[in-house]
Scaffold this active site. Structure first.
Site, PDB file in Angstrom:
ATOM      1  N   LYS A 225     -16.606   1.394 -36.187  1.00  0.00           N
ATOM      2  CA  LYS A 225     -17.341   2.064 -35.109  1.00  0.00           C
ATOM      3  C   LYS A 225     -16.580   3.339 -34.727  1.00  0.00           C
ATOM      4  O   LYS A 225     -15.900   3.404 -33.700  1.00  0.00           O
ATOM      5  CB  LYS A 225     -17.493   1.125 -33.909  1.00  0.00           C
TER       6      LYS A 225
ATOM      7  N   HIS B 148     -16.617  -6.717 -18.019  1.00  0.00           N
ATOM      8  CA  HIS B 148     -16.324  -5.504 -18.777  1.00  0.00           C
ATOM      9  C   HIS B 148     -15.242  -4.647 -18.107  1.00  0.00           C
ATOM     10  O   HIS B 148     -15.239  -3.424 -18.235  1.00  0.00           O
ATOM     11  CB  HIS B 148     -17.603  -4.689 -18.968  1.00  0.00           C
TER      12      HIS B 148
ATOM     13  N   HIS C 122     -16.747  -8.836 -29.310  1.00  0.00           N
ATOM     14  CA  HIS C 122     -17.030  -8.257 -27.994  1.00  0.00           C
ATOM     15  C   HIS C 122     -17.337  -9.330 -26.954  1.00  0.00           C
ATOM     16  O   HIS C 122     -16.747  -9.345 -25.864  1.00  0.00           O
ATOM     17  CB  HIS C 122     -18.206  -7.287 -28.098  1.00  0.00           C
TER      18      HIS C 122
ATOM     19  N   GLY D 281     -25.067  -4.745 -32.827  1.00  0.00           N
ATOM     20  CA  GLY D 281     -24.803  -3.801 -31.757  1.00  0.00           C
ATOM     21  C   GLY D 281     -23.923  -2.637 -32.166  1.00  0.00           C
ATOM     22  O   GLY D 281     -24.119  -1.507 -31.698  1.00  0.00           O
TER      23      GLY D 281
ATOM     24  N   THR E  51     -29.964 -16.564 -39.326  1.00  0.00           N
ATOM     25  CA  THR E  51     -28.946 -16.360 -40.358  1.00  0.00           C
ATOM     26  C   THR E  51     -27.589 -15.958 -39.780  1.00  0.00           C
ATOM     27  O   THR E  51     -26.671 -15.659 -40.540  1.00  0.00           O
ATOM     28  CB  THR E  51     -29.408 -15.274 -41.350  1.00  0.00           C
TER      29      THR E  51
ATOM     30  N   LYS F 170     -27.185   3.386 -23.489  1.00  0.00           N
ATOM     31  CA  LYS F 170     -25.851   3.834 -23.888  1.00  0.00           C
ATOM     32  C   LYS F 170     -25.644   3.755 -25.394  1.00  0.00           C
ATOM     33  O   LYS F 170     -26.078   2.821 -26.045  1.00  0.00           O
ATOM     34  CB  LYS F 170     -24.785   3.008 -23.169  1.00  0.00           C
TER      35      LYS F 170
ATOM     36  N   GLU G 158     -23.002 -12.559 -23.271  1.00  0.00           N
ATOM     37  CA  GLU G 158     -23.716 -11.547 -22.499  1.00  0.00           C
ATOM     38  C   GLU G 158     -24.866 -12.161 -21.700  1.00  0.00           C
ATOM     39  O   GLU G 158     -25.206 -11.676 -20.617  1.00  0.00           O
ATOM     40  CB  GLU G 158     -24.234 -10.439 -23.424  1.00  0.00           C
TER      41      GLU G 158
ATOM     42  N   GLU H  46     -16.453  -3.739 -35.838  1.00  0.00           N
ATOM     43  CA  GLU H  46     -15.907  -2.847 -34.827  1.00  0.00           C
ATOM     44  C   GLU H  46     -14.937  -1.839 -35.417  1.00  0.00           C
ATOM     45  O   GLU H  46     -14.822  -0.705 -34.934  1.00  0.00           O
ATOM     46  CB  GLU H  46     -15.200  -3.689 -33.747  1.00  0.00           C
TER      47      GLU H  46
ATOM     48  N   THR I 282     -30.328  -7.248 -35.072  1.00  0.00           N
ATOM     49  CA  THR I 282     -30.311  -8.464 -35.889  1.00  0.00           C
ATOM     50  C   THR I 282     -29.306  -9.486 -35.381  1.00  0.00           C
ATOM     51  O   THR I 282     -29.126 -10.533 -36.018  1.00  0.00           O
ATOM     52  CB  THR I 282     -29.976  -8.117 -37.350  1.00  0.00           C
TER      53      THR I 282
END
Length: 403
Positions: A102, A282, A301, A132, A199, A169, A211, A99, A156
């Site tokens: 990002k 969220h 997340h 993600g 893995t 998005k 999620e 993150e 992955t």
């Protein structure tokens, strides 16, 4: 017929006082495929090689592959062997994971790679292989480069497989705000292969299960029952179906989670309607995740989403929308899935700031989904500071008991 050399007007203007007003109306047809497959990197499986053109079945000839260092270490050789076996010319960019990367700088690195490679605008898609965060960055870069470059997502991680890679998005973080810069730009295709999950570290499996639990709590009671009955097995087997009961449960859980998410997204892909069941978990989580960070002992997340869901589960119970027994079942399943119920950053000031920000994000109203029983939800606009503080205090005690 118009005279030679003249251009016909598409429509006549209406008049508002002294102004002439033309109204433009256009519709954009959006179609993309989400393909659940197995062993996508096996050269005998040509689903990735055939995912390249504007039409299903058209083969890749040349592409830019963007991945991350962890995926490169684990799967880089197999990826290269796959493309070589199918005669696909590739150029590569490897980004740092996490993150903290990002950012707009990472997206610009991707854009620079597109320029250096000289990609054709429609015929040569980008292939994003990673979690993600990676697919969000690449999707955003593709949405901006020449105002739209087709891309294929190969997630992955579990959170990528059931959430980040199947919607429209994209985005990057800005300052201390999550996904503050972004776009709606679906992939041409998303290829979902549960074999990658073998893995993943335990924590990343739990991260994705959050999620899935989100979909279960507000849309799918039977999915919750599956997680309640098989959650520890699914987590331990990394959804690989190593036992007969694990195989059956993993297949149904993935299909229900993906199907539930897509059924919710399809009629509202551009979020014209801001009451979204998939926003469950969220509301407070973006602020929690960004404050805690992703490094140990921060919050991933899905972990932040879990804390958000725990808060609203307690609030639902206090409002008699859930029974005490249902509340306790939900919190027990969260813990069984390896998810936290609280965190040191989950304090009143941050939660109140998060609520203020989400009201701005949802156009002046809370539009906050609360569970009403397990598997359904309503949207409310009247959550109070006292309710949030009380829920956080309850979870500090309950969470410590669970650990």
């Amino acid at each position: 017929m118009p005279e030679t050399g003249t251009v016909p007007h598409p429509s006549a203007p209406s008049h508002r006082g002294r102004e002439a007003v033309w109204e433009m109306r256009a519709q954009q047809s959006v179609e993309y495929e989400i393909v659940l497959t197995r062993d996508v990197l096996d050269p005998a499986n040509d689903v990735l090689a055939r995912a390249g053109g504007a039409f299903p079945g058209e083969s890749l000839k040349r592409c830019c592959v963007v991945t991350e260092t962890t995926v490169e270490e684990l799967y880089g050789d197999r990826l290269r062997a796959y493309f070589l076996a199918h005669g696909v010319e590739t150029r590569w960019l490897v980004l740092d994971p996490g993150e903290e990367h990002k950012s707009i700088d990472s997206a610009l690195r991707v854009v620079d790679a597109f320029d250096a490679y000289g990609l054709l605008r429609r015929q040569e898609p980008v292939v994003a292989v990673g979690g993600g965060v990676l697919t969000d960055i690449v999707g955003f870069a593709c949405s901006t480069y020449r105002r739209g470059l087709p891309h294929i997502k190969v997630p992955t991680t579990l959170i990528g497989l059931v959430d980040a890679s199947i919607g429209a998005k994209t985005g990057v973080n800005h300052r201390d705000r999550k996904n503050r810069i972004g776009s709606y730009f679906p992939p041409r295709r998303a290829l979902l292969d549960p074999a990658f999950l073998a893995t993943l570290p335990d924590r990343q499996i739990s991260n994705g299960l959050a999620e899935i639990l989100k979909i279960a709590l507000v849309l799918d009671g039977p999915l919750f029952a599956l997680l309640e009955a098989h959650g520890p097995l699914l987590r331990g087997e990394r959804l690989q179906g190593l036992t007969p009961s694990g195989a059956s449960a993993a297949d149904e859980v993935l299909r229900r989670a993906i199907g539930g998410m897509l059924a919710e997204l399809e009629p509202n892909l551009w979020e014209e309607r801001l009451e979204r069941h998939v926003d469950y978990g969220h509301s407070f989580s973006p602020a929690l995740e960004m404050r805690a960070g992703s490094a140990e002992p921060g919050l991933l997340h899905g972990e932040a989403v879990a804390i958000d869901m725990a808060l609203t589960t307690v609030i639902s119970c206090e409002r008699a929308m859930l029974t005490v027994a249902e509340r306790d079942r939900v919190l027990t399943v969260m813990s069984a899935l390896g998810l936290p119920l609280t965190h040191p950053v989950c304090e009143a000031g941050l939660l109140e700031s998060a609520m203020s920000d989400i009201v701005r994000h949802r156009d002046g109203r809370q539009r906050l989904p609360l569970a009403t029983g397990i598997g359904s939800a309503v949207f409310v606009d009247d959550i109070t500071r006292d309710e949030v503080r009380a829920a956080a205090a309850f979870l500090r005690i309950h969470g410590n008991e669970e650990t």
